[in-house]
Write a protein that holds these residues in place. Sequence first.
Motif, PDB file in Angstrom:
ATOM      1  N   ALA A   1       0.833  -1.207   0.000  1.00 17.80           N
ATOM      2  CA  ALA A   1       0.000   0.000   0.000  1.00 17.80           C
ATOM      3  C   ALA A   1       0.862   1.251   0.000  1.00 17.80           C
ATOM      4  O   ALA A   1       0.549   2.234  -0.675  1.00 17.80           O
ATOM      5  N   GLU A   2       1.970   1.220   0.766  1.00 11.37           N
ATOM      6  CA  GLU A   2       2.883   2.367   0.805  1.00 11.37           C
ATOM      7  C   GLU A   2       3.493   2.623  -0.576  1.00 11.37           C
ATOM      8  O   GLU A   2       3.609   3.782  -1.015  1.00 11.37           O
ATOM      9  N   ALA A   3       3.872   1.545  -1.261  1.00 14.24           N
ATOM     10  CA  ALA A   3       4.447   1.679  -2.606  1.00 14.24           C
ATOM     11  C   ALA A   3       3.407   2.260  -3.569  1.00 14.24           C
ATOM     12  O   ALA A   3       3.731   3.120  -4.404  1.00 14.24           O
ATOM     13  N   SER A   4       2.167   1.788  -3.436  1.00 18.36           N
ATOM     14  CA  SER A   4       1.095   2.283  -4.299  1.00 18.36           C
ATOM     15  C   SER A   4       0.826   3.759  -4.049  1.00 18.36           C
ATOM     16  O   SER A   4       0.679   4.546  -4.994  1.00 18.36           O
ATOM     17  N   VAL A   5       0.770   4.142  -2.782  1.00 16.76           N
ATOM     18  CA  VAL A   5       0.527   5.548  -2.429  1.00 16.76           C
ATOM     19  C   VAL A   5       1.661   6.430  -2.942  1.00 16.76           C
ATOM     20  O   VAL A   5       1.423   7.504  -3.509  1.00 16.76           O
ATOM     21  N   LYS A   6       2.893   5.961  -2.771  1.00 17.18           N
ATOM     22  CA  LYS A   6       4.049   6.730  -3.237  1.00 17.18           C
ATOM     23  C   LYS A   6       3.987   6.934  -4.742  1.00 17.18           C
ATOM     24  O   LYS A   6       4.259   8.026  -5.254  1.00 17.18           O
ATOM     25  N   SER A   7       3.627   5.868  -5.461  1.00 15.00           N
ATOM     26  CA  SER A   7       3.516   5.945  -6.917  1.00 15.00           C
ATOM     27  C   SER A   7       2.395   6.906  -7.331  1.00 15.00           C
ATOM     28  O   SER A   7       2.570   7.738  -8.226  1.00 15.00           O
ATOM     29  N   LYS A   8       1.243   6.797  -6.646  1.00 18.88           N
ATOM     30  CA  LYS A   8       0.107   7.667  -6.970  1.00 18.88           C
ATOM     31  C   LYS A   8       0.431   9.128  -6.651  1.00 18.88           C
ATOM     32  O   LYS A   8       0.025  10.037  -7.387  1.00 18.88           O
ATOM     33  N   GLU A   9       1.159   9.371  -5.563  1.00 13.58           N
ATOM     34  CA  GLU A   9       1.533  10.736  -5.207  1.00 13.58           C
ATOM     35  C   GLU A   9       2.469  11.329  -6.255  1.00 13.58           C
ATOM     36  O   GLU A   9       2.364  12.513  -6.605  1.00 13.58           O
ATOM     37  N   ALA A  10       3.386  10.509  -6.767  1.00  7.74           N
ATOM     38  CA  ALA A  10       4.307  10.973  -7.817  1.00  7.74           C
ATOM     39  C   ALA A  10       3.528  11.297  -9.093  1.00  7.74           C
ATOM     40  O   ALA A  10       3.781  12.321  -9.742  1.00  7.74           O
ATOM     41  N   GLU A  11       2.588  10.401  -9.435  1.00  6.35           N
ATOM     42  CA  GLU A  11       1.754  10.645 -10.613  1.00  6.35           C
ATOM     43  C   GLU A  11       0.937  11.924 -10.436  1.00  6.35           C
ATOM     44  O   GLU A  11       0.801  12.720 -11.372  1.00  6.35           O
ATOM     45  N   LEU A  12       0.403  12.096  -9.230  1.00  2.31           N
ATOM     46  CA  LEU A  12      -0.409  13.282  -8.954  1.00  2.31           C
ATOM     47  C   LEU A  12       0.435  14.551  -9.074  1.00  2.31           C
ATOM     48  O   LEU A  12      -0.009  15.554  -9.639  1.00  2.31           O
ATOM     49  N   ALA A  13       1.662  14.506  -8.549  1.00  4.82           N
ATOM     50  CA  ALA A  13       2.540  15.670  -8.613  1.00  4.82           C
ATOM     51  C   ALA A  13       2.809  16.058 -10.063  1.00  4.82           C
ATOM     52  O   ALA A  13       2.771  17.246 -10.420  1.00  4.82           O
ATOM     53  N   GLY A  14       3.064  15.046 -10.915  1.00  5.12           N
ATOM     54  CA  GLY A  14       3.291  15.315 -12.330  1.00  5.12           C
ATOM     55  C   GLY A  14       2.048  15.863 -13.003  1.00  5.12           C
ATOM     56  O   GLY A  14       2.127  16.794 -13.819  1.00  5.12           O
ATOM     57  N   PHE A  15       0.905  15.292 -12.648  1.00  4.88           N
ATOM     58  CA  PHE A  15      -0.357  15.736 -13.246  1.00  4.88           C
ATOM     59  C   PHE A  15      -0.675  17.166 -12.824  1.00  4.88           C
ATOM     60  O   PHE A  15      -1.133  17.974 -13.641  1.00  4.88           O
ATOM     61  N   VAL A  16      -0.438  17.480 -11.554  1.00  2.00           N
ATOM     62  CA  VAL A  16      -0.708  18.832 -11.051  1.00  2.00           C
ATOM     63  C   VAL A  16       0.187  19.854 -11.751  1.00  2.00           C
ATOM     64  O   VAL A  16      -0.256  20.964 -12.084  1.00  2.00           O
ATOM     65  N   GLN A  17       1.456  19.489 -11.978  1.00  2.00           N
ATOM     66  CA  GLN A  17       2.369  20.385 -12.680  1.00  2.00           C
ATOM     67  C   GLN A  17       1.860  20.670 -14.088  1.00  2.00           C
ATOM     68  O   GLN A  17       1.809  21.821 -14.535  1.00  2.00           O
ATOM     69  N   SER A  18       1.457  19.590 -14.784  1.00  2.00           N
ATOM     70  CA  SER A  18       0.902  19.739 -16.138  1.00  2.00           C
ATOM     71  C   SER A  18      -0.400  20.539 -16.097  1.00  2.00           C
ATOM     72  O   SER A  18      -0.655  21.383 -16.963  1.00  2.00           O
TER      73      SER A  18
END
Length: 239
Positions: free
Chosen positions: A124-141
């Motif tokens: 779950a921690e790995a999934s959350v970390k991955s989703k947070e990274a994706e979210l950060a990239g999406f928010v930047q875009s």
Amino acid sequence: MSNFQEQINILVEVQGVELEIHQADRLVNALSNEAAALDQAVAEREAMVSSEKAALDGLRKAYRDLESEAKVNAEMVVKSNEKLRAVKTNKEYQSILKEIDEIRKKNSGIEDRMLEQLETIESAEASVKSKEAELAGFVQSYREKKEMFAAKEKRERQSVEALNEKKARISANADPQIFTVLDDVKKKVRGLAVVPVQQAICMGCHMNIPAQLFNELQRFDELRFCPHCHRIIYWKEQG
């Protein structure tokens, strides 16, 4: 050029400006809708990450609960071992040994569940970390696109403002009664309200008009209407 022909030209020019305004307004609305869709997409992704983090917190709490239970059981084993040293009968001794064995078996099951829980937590921690990274990239875009949409929308709004000013300047030279008629026609027809007639064909509905009406159009002495679609029509010489 007759004064009435000038009035027709004003109507045609105003109609052209209104079309530009309509197109600019549509673009403004489209940009606004795209920006709103981006907002929704970010909100959905943030909600998804928040939900996964909440689930992870729940897993961690469940692990802590198991840990606390295991600790309580371990303390019970210690206390039971202390009681062993004080017993005086074999029956009491066997009873306490059985109690200790049951507690240890229970703790063994808890420890197995804790190991499983740890694996689930790590996943779950790995999934959350991955989703947070994706979210950060999406928010930047998202921020970059929002800035682009805002800049485009600002330009289009300025364009609409300039076109409205242009329309006002052109309309200032028109007979107010002609615009009253134009507004009435707009309510009755879809699309252009003022259309040319070429080779005796109305360019609004593409139907032939009577020869007499076609001849009268070339006088430019009054407003005339297509007998089929009821648009305002005017004679336009073939180029």
